[in-house]
Design a protein around this motif. Sequence first.
Motif: not given
Lengths: 164, 761
Positions: A119-122, A129-133
């Motif tokens: 999961r990529e959070y923008f 791209q602020l975080e990746v899970e």
Amino acid sequence: MNVDQQTLADLIDERLPRSMVRAIQSGYKGPGRFDVYLSVLQDRVPWSDRILMPFGDNLFVVVKPDGRRLVKCRCGHEFCPPDQNWKLDALIHVRDSEEALLEIFPRMMHGDPEWQEIREYFCPGCHAQLEVEAVPPGYPIVHDFVPDIDGFYEEWLGRRPPPS
Amino acid sequence: MAIQLDRAEAAIGWEGLRVHEMLDRSEQLFAQTGRYWGLERLELQTSDPIRYEKLFSRLRGGLVSARETALNISASPIVKEIGELCFMLYTPEGDSIALSTGIIVHVHTASDAIKYMVRRDYEDNPGIAAGDIFCNNDPMIGDVHNADVLTIVPIFWDRELVGWAAGVTHEIDIGASTPGGLPVGPISRYEDGLSFPAKKVGANDELFRDHVEAGKLGVRTPMYWTLDERTRLAGCHMARATVERVIREEGIDTYKQFIREVVEEGRRSFQKRVREMSFPGRYRSVAFNEVQFAEAERIPSYARMDTLMHAPTELRVDRDGVIEFDYSGSSSWGYHSFNCTPSAMQGAIWVQITQTLICHDKVNDGAQLGVRTILPPGTWTNHCNPQASSGVSWWFLIASFTTFIKSISRSFQARGFVEEVMAPYAFPSNVFQGGGIDHYGRPGATTNFGMSSVGVGAKMVLDGLDYGAAMWNPEGDMGDIESWEIIEPFLFLGQRVKANGGLGRHRGGAGYETLRLAWKTPFFEMQNIDHGKVFINSGLWGGYPGGAGYRHNVRDTNMLELIERGLPYPTHDGNPEESNVERMVTGRREFDQRTITLPEAMRHGDLYVCVYHGAHGLGDPIERPPASVQDDLNGGFLIPRLAESVYRCAISSDERGEWTVDPEQTAARREQFRSERGHTAVPVREWMAAERERILAHADGGGDFAEPVQRMYAESLRLSEPWAREFREFWDLPADFDFPVATPAVDMTRANLRRAAENEQ
């Protein structure tokens, strides 16, 4: 080791020789680092809200003129209070197929989308791209960090947090 | 007989107390005051600080010297070269005072083992006397897994127990049901190999002969076992001699005062350090790992299943500087060798905090007093099952502690210590492990510790260290190829960097790969032990995980023919999308993501590709400087396709294969890509609504989640009420929502806990 504002700025901008970076890593940590870092960051953001604390590579917790605390992106986009999960107000892109995973991993090293998705959070403002899970499908969005800002300022720094 | 009676009648503790009474009193005082032995003022430290520091340095120096000297007795590369050993000094009650360098996880596990002996009144039976030798490798008592073997020696002064010296080595084989020191194959503790549950194994400074013989008969590598045991014993005796010298010169009263003050100082300095370096609050991160046993026909049917390990970790840093690790919501123990005990988990916490928060030499059990842990019974973190295997506890444990690295890095950045920030480390695998007939025609076994040099997580101000370390041993060393070739009937055809570090503004440190050719062996049963279906964690602040693993074994190859005819042969696999081994070698091939396998024979001429992981990235990949991407391409750290699809770089190569990244074109591509993200992504709350329906579908027996995923959720929901409540609330599910899958291990836990409660009543 006390690191002054210029040295810290150079460390962040990766202008220091490796030997100096190593010396800072291995040295004793000066008590004033938090304030020096805050002033380096405050000088660099394109807005005037007071930074209460850094909150990641591109995020900050700021205090608004009316006293509200918000998670804010470097670009200026404002999310939510810091006790809530900013990811719920972000944009998301989910890589849950082999094709989508192969865009970011070599074949054979891309995992199995049946077991896990990426999961990529923008940021809705600048699309950073602020975080990746990396989690199985159906996993609740991880709430990474709820800082105790008042406890930090009052009990660890011995002063009240800036009101605005 | 008379001696035995004297020993039982005369207490060996201080001031006429039994050691058990000393331990009880110490714990009572800590519970009452929050301070070690209730010490308010550190008299010796404040009145004579130089003497106090010299005392610590002499003890610490003695332990380091013991390690550096004793390891030369060992013949195992794991001990001799990689340094998988450590020597520690304890108070009479079993609290660590000081330790050598090395595999420091065992500083706390040996403490557990000593306290076990104290609590069970070993003072009476089998007796604790000067010259005695004890051995433990039982994780339920105090260890990580059987292959980490502890030797423990009491230290007496004038008939009083003044402490314990302990040493640990990791064995290359432990005589488990499958070969090696990390046996993947056992499904119960009865298959974990040699077991010494806190046993007296010697007296008068000599090992009992029956113990020596039992060791030789119990493992596949008796020479390494025997010499490792001599290593541990010699180091313990050197540590004991150091203590005796210090007492002789400084006086027993000073020594007694010092060892209590130094533990209390360790506690205070740890909490001070937490307040200096971190940020109070609640942190969460989640890690995973896998078990691929569904097709493992050699194990019983009830163990034949795929499992997804779940490690949701909440780290709470309170205003007093106390850290709490909460593993509530973890999935269940299972019929495999990856289960953990509290001793293993607490030992791992030690490794983590000494490499992040207290990475200086003055550390001891004081730090443990500043840490609280919640390890729910029945989860993989605390299996609570007397029959469960923990042969390779590390498999889940190492993955799970990536969560700590991620969370503590958030706190470091919040304080401005950007130089300490690091994305999660790589899992130290694949494990090259097996046993059979070696190239000298002798039976043997190996666990190759090349895995102790995998990639380190990307830092905030640097890329991650390439093929440099493993979380469980701060002194990363992959060992000499020549040494491994003496033990293993496999030649190294090549060893080189692997492009598998996680991508990001800073990339995770890359791993490496070796290509091994089976040599002069009629059979050597080899395993693959790696994670190929999951990423153990993700990167930090937009960085991607390092690549998952794969296996590439080729049997009945044409390698010997290629060599015979002087034709080219591979020295590495390289980019698996253009595999050199596949292109150049024919044979029976296993080239897939099935990365956890039971031993299968290889023989002369077969090939084994061993890929070690790269670590996780940090930051948005499209913020990586084009010059760094260019360096990655030319250094073999990145496959070209990903320079375009992830880093959005404009790349080209010349006739010599030299890569160039065009900065202007790259900037334009990145700007366009940034805008495209806004079109391909959706608001999170919108996505959540659709996901909720997908989850709900499982309630009626529908749903599309794979079985291991459903079982993982079901185990966590059934083992932790708080986690279940939060899961259901997050997705707005009915209060009784569950996944319709059986969880037999959870059922057994419930029955075990019920029985235990009834027995207590």
